[in-house]
Design a protein around this motif. Structure first.
Motif, PDB file in Angstrom:
ATOM      1  N   ASP A   1       0.831  -1.212   0.000  1.00  0.00           N
ATOM      2  CA  ASP A   1       0.000   0.000   0.000  1.00  0.00           C
ATOM      3  C   ASP A   1       0.866   1.264   0.000  1.00  0.00           C
ATOM      4  OD1 ASP A   1      -2.374   1.360  -0.126  1.00  0.00           O
ATOM      5  OD2 ASP A   1      -2.741   1.309   2.035  1.00  0.00           O
ATOM      6  N   GLY A   2       1.907   1.227  -0.802  1.00  0.00           N
ATOM      7  CA  GLY A   2       2.785   2.382  -0.955  1.00  0.00           C
ATOM      8  C   GLY A   2       3.878   2.508   0.093  1.00  0.00           C
ATOM      9  N   ILE A   3       3.904   1.594   1.060  1.00  0.00           N
ATOM     10  CA  ILE A   3       4.945   1.645   2.108  1.00  0.00           C
ATOM     11  C   ILE A   3       6.115   0.752   1.697  1.00  0.00           C
ATOM     12  CG2 ILE A   3       5.482   1.177   4.527  1.00  0.00           C
ATOM     13  CD1 ILE A   3       2.498   1.513   5.130  1.00  0.00           C
ATOM     14  N   PRO A   4       7.313   1.299   1.533  1.00  0.00           N
ATOM     15  CA  PRO A   4       8.471   0.457   1.205  1.00  0.00           C
ATOM     16  C   PRO A   4       8.741  -0.517   2.349  1.00  0.00           C
ATOM     17  CG  PRO A   4       8.952   2.785   0.812  1.00  0.00           C
ATOM     18  CD  PRO A   4       7.665   2.733   1.586  1.00  0.00           C
ATOM     19  N   VAL A   5       8.892  -1.775   1.990  1.00  0.00           N
ATOM     20  CA  VAL A   5       9.081  -2.829   2.993  1.00  0.00           C
ATOM     21  C   VAL A   5      10.183  -3.773   2.540  1.00  0.00           C
ATOM     22  CG1 VAL A   5       8.019  -4.868   4.057  1.00  0.00           C
ATOM     23  CG2 VAL A   5       6.694  -2.759   3.826  1.00  0.00           C
ATOM     24  N   GLN A   6      11.017  -4.181   3.479  1.00  0.00           N
ATOM     25  CA  GLN A   6      11.944  -5.290   3.234  1.00  0.00           C
ATOM     26  C   GLN A   6      11.326  -6.525   3.858  1.00  0.00           C
ATOM     27  OE1 GLN A   6      15.794  -4.126   4.749  1.00  0.00           O
ATOM     28  NE2 GLN A   6      16.376  -3.178   2.832  1.00  0.00           N
ATOM     29  N   LEU A   7      11.063  -7.503   3.022  1.00  0.00           N
ATOM     30  CA  LEU A   7      10.444  -8.751   3.454  1.00  0.00           C
ATOM     31  C   LEU A   7      11.548  -9.784   3.641  1.00  0.00           C
ATOM     32  CD1 LEU A   7       7.505  -9.805   3.884  1.00  0.00           C
ATOM     33  CD2 LEU A   7       7.630 -10.716   1.558  1.00  0.00           C
ATOM     34  N   VAL A   8      11.709 -10.282   4.868  1.00  0.00           N
ATOM     35  CA  VAL A   8      12.794 -11.215   5.181  1.00  0.00           C
ATOM     36  C   VAL A   8      12.193 -12.549   5.597  1.00  0.00           C
ATOM     37  CG1 VAL A   8      14.839 -11.619   6.578  1.00  0.00           C
ATOM     38  CG2 VAL A   8      14.211  -9.282   5.948  1.00  0.00           C
TER      39      VAL A   8
END
Length: 814
Positions: free
Chosen positions: A627-634
């Motif tokens: 939803d437009g939020i930059p996220v690092q998925l680990v």
């Protein structure tokens, strides 16, 4: 000897028992290029007015070991009239006046056996036989340790100082330190009112003056001088010639302690209305320049509760003549542990904050500090006492004072597992804190962070029958079962924002980490590595997960309470060329965990990226947006289930949490806390640094061979490969699932004590009581029958092949 030398290998500031013991032990190691600087006379700080009790059994393995060494030393010094510190090995009694205190004593008796300490449970009547002056009123049980005792603190200090001097140490009294000088970040000299001493190592062992000395270098030592009172009676009892000495006596439920003093007694305690000393309007400790060999004014009003309790326990105290009251300042810390070891300034060491048990600990303090100064490390794992354990929050004088006062006033209180300090809260909060609060969260606290233990809204009375027995059930909730089952069977969301996060970057970051880490770390952007960092003995100094976020940038994750430790370890090994930069990003990054069988499906809906194992395997990271939020998925887990940790800017954390919460509802997701993590990690055999793995254990002993790269050099590798494997960590299932260990319980194999529990817990999904312990290799075979002493009962069990849950790790890799 009267002239101050221009050079010394080590300068010790403070001529109390700590400074004298450090100098003595340095000399024993053959190092005598040592100078003690004392502003007044030896013992004129806190040492001269200490009560002198020496008790050995403490709340940790390390501290107990140090206290036991102290008794060995004092016993040895007492063999010679010239060095005798007035040591009286009269034994020590501890009373229990409540059911809860009886449980505490039983626990102490249990783990004293693992040290070989002759602690025995005795009746109230037997306690009275040993200490005839006491009343048995309300006493339910007691313990007796025959090797405890007391001594004369001033005699001890002078004995150690004289022995150090005899071996070559120089001592200068009536000499004040006015500055400690550095070049860059390295100690180069000490300026006194008698001249300058060039040196690269300085130890501030000056009691309640230590924080003031440390401020010369802008180093924060969070200790507060607290007024501590005791009285000395005149003679009021008849002494038979050659009569046995009466033991020391502690009655923690009534806040009092006693020891004999000729035909009288010394009596003191820890009152509920404490009084800090020497604090100015900014709450800074400002000790008067002439406060040497002095005491604080008597405060009889504050002593009233202690006096009343004292007369109840020892009726003769009601009419005993009072010879004097001693009201002396003692340096207390926020957590009742010593402040020892190196600081952020190279060459500047601390040995202070003794919390009124520095006389008992003096021998061990001297031995460990001498090893630290000469060998570069202590002989024991001292992180719980390391001055660097305190986070940035302790730079606040008001926060420090609140914690110290709470600690002092709870000195004799029982600390149940899961009990949290109340003072100074809330301090540090996750971006989603308000959401948690509004949705029934029950908070705990770790290193200043408010963390969700569990949600009261998840409690289910049907699970009450699973509550662990005894202390393990004190802060337990049925919500832990609800949250654990949901994570195993459906989906759970966890807020892990308090975890330590350190960014390591720069052109030298790759080689820096490869040198420090036992596993291969530089594997390309998006790689995630579980690894340890070892010390020079091959022991585990840090247990971390490292994500490579860019070619020369890495993010290191470890436990909430371990940030200052890991930061210190990294900075200690930084090169001076500036090729590596460290940055604390703990507060700036939100971290949420989403784990459970439905995690992939849910996250695929949110991100739209391919999350299959082929595209995103276990231990990998992908950049995405939600939803437009930059996220690092680990893709990583500490609960043993398929799932992910999500890292995002903390400013957008609450929004991200709410998006995840709504998206998870169709999958039956529930919000979960750290108590569930503890239950789940126990089932999965994931280990805690500081208990299951420490600087004294190697990865091979802990069963972490898979995290050791065989094809590269790393710090500590040579020692690791040379060390003979004599013990190993085993997983134990107890026959009674509600008999849950807390740690340090003795483990018996074939009728003999073979080790002690490191940690354990109740596995809510497997319905089992699980314990971890190090045992000799020859006794660690699968299916070996064992017994663990849990609050006075030997509970049977057996060694199993761990982990108990998903032993092949299919759930996290599928």
């Amino acid at each position: 000897m009267n002239k101050l030398p221009g050079q010394a290998g080590i300068v010790i500031i403070g001529g109390g028992v700590a400074g004298a013991s450090i100098a003595y032990h340095l000399a024993l190691k053959g190092y005598t290029d040592v100078v003690i600087i004392e502003r007044s006379e030896l013992t004129s700080g806190s040492t001269f007015h200490s009560a002198g009790l020496v008790g050995q059994l403490r709340g940790s393995v390390t501290l107990t070991s140090m206290m036991m060494y102290g008794v060995e030393l004092y016993r040895k010094l007492a063999e010679n009239a010239d060095t005798d510190p007035g040591w009286v090995e009269c034994g020590g009694i501890r009373l229990a006046c409540t059911k809860q205190r009886v449980e505490e004593l039983k626990r102490q008796v249990a783990w004293a056996t693992t040290f070989g300490l002759p602690l025995q449970e005795i009746s109230a009547e037997r306690a009275q036989e040993l200490f005839p002056l006491m009343s048995t009123e309300k006493v339910l049980a007691a313990t007796y340790l025959s090797t405890d005792g007391y001594l004369d603190p001033s005699l001890l200090c002078n004995s150690l100082a004289n022995e150090a001097k005899r071996m070559g140490v120089k001592i200068f009294q009536q000499t004040r330190v006015t500055a400690i000088n550095t070049r860059g970040n390295q100690i180069v000299s000490v300026t006194t009112d008698k001249g300058i001493i060039n040196t690269e190592k300085v130890v501030a062992a000056c009691g309640f003056y230590t924080a003031e000395i440390a401020r010369m270098l802008n180093v924060r030592v969070p200790i507060v001088p607290m007024s501590h009172q005791y009285i000395v009676t005149g003679a009021f009892r008849h002494l038979e010639k050659n009569a046995a000495r009466i033991p020391t006596l502690r009655d923690p439920d009534n806040l009092v302690y006693y020891r004999e003093d000729g035909a009288g007694l010394v009596m003191g305690g820890y009152e509920r209305n404490s009084a800090p000393a020497f604090l100015d309007n900014e709450l800074t400790d400002v000790v008067p320049k002439d406060f040497n060999g002095k005491l604080l004014p008597e405060d009889w009003e504050r002593m009233e509760e202690i006096m009343i309790n004292s007369s109840m326990r020892v009726p003769a105290m009601a009419n005993a003549p009072i010879r004097k009251m001693i009201n002396g300042p003692e340096a207390f810390t926020p957590d009742n542990e010593f402040c020892l070891g190196p600081t952020s300034v190279k060459g500047f060491f601390i040995a202070a904050g003794f919390c009124a048990h520095g006389i008992a600990g003096a021998g061990g303090i001297g031995r460990e500090m001498a090893a630290w100064l000469i060998d570069g490390h202590p002989t024991l794992d001292l992180w719980e006492m390391d001055v660097r354990r305190f986070g940035a929050q302790y730079k606040s004088y008001s926060y420090t004072l609140a914690r110290v006062v709470e600690n002092y006033e709870m000195y004799y209180d029982i600390r149940y597992p899961g009990d949290d300090r109340k003072a100074g809260r809330p301090l540090k909060m996750s971006s989603a804190y308000q959401w948690h609060k509004q949705n029934g969260a029950v908070f705990g606290e770790k290193s200043g962070w408010e963390r969700v233990n569990y949600y009261a809204t998840n409690e289910n009375p049907e699970y009450e029958k699973l509550r662990p027995e005894g202390w393990a059930g004190k802060n337990w909730s049925t919500a832990i079962v609800t949250e654990s089952l949901a994570t195993r069977e459906k989906l759970g969301i966890f807020d892990e924002s308090s975890f330590s996060k350190i960014e390591i970057s720069g052109t030298g970051a790759n080689s820096f980490l490869e040198n420090l880490c036992s596993n291969n770390v530089n594997k390309g952007v998006g790689s995630v590595t579980y690894t340890q960092m070892l010390n020079s003995r091959g022991g585990i100094e840090s247990d971390v997960t490292i994500t490579q976020t860019a070619e020369n940038t890495f993010r290191m994750i470890s436990g909430t309470a371990l940030h200052t430790h890991d930061w210190a370890w990294l900075t200690d090994h930084l090169s001076a060329d500036g090729s590596v930069t460290l940055k604390n990003i703990t507060a700036s990054l939100t971290c949420f965990g989403v784990w459970g069988p439905s995690a992939r499906e849910m996250m695929k809906q949110l991100t739209g990226i391919d999350l299959s194992t082929t595209s995103m395997p276990f231990l990998s990271m992908r950049q995405t947006s939600i939803d437009g939020i930059p996220v690092q998925l680990v893709r990583v887990t500490f609960v043993g289930e398929l799932g992910y940790e999500l890292y995002a800017d903390a400013e957008q954390g609450l929004k991200l949490w709410e998006i995840l919460w709504q998206a998870g509802k169709p999958y039956g997701m529930i919000a979960c806390g750290y108590k569930a993590i503890d239950s789940l990690r126990t089932e999965k055999g994931y280990l805690y640094w500081g208990s299951d793995i420490t600087p004294e254990e190697t990865p091979f002993e802990a069963g972490l061979n898979f995290a050791v790269a065989k094809n590269k050099f790393f710090y500590g590798k040579e020692a690791l490969l040379k060390k003979e494997l004599k013990k190993k960590l085993v997983t134990i299932l107890l026959d009674n699932p509600r008999a849950v260990v807390l740690s340090n319980e003795p483990v018996k194999v074939s009728g003999n004590i073979a080790g002690r529990v490191t940690s354990g817990g109740y596995g809510a999904y497997t319905g089992s009581s699980i314990a971890f312990a190090y045992l000799p290799v020859e006794l660690s075979a699968i299916d070996t029958s064992i017994e663990i002493l849990v609050f006075g009962n030997w509970i049977k069990g057996k060694i199993v092949k761990g982990p108990v849950y998903d032993p092949k790790g299919l759930r996290v890799r599928e």
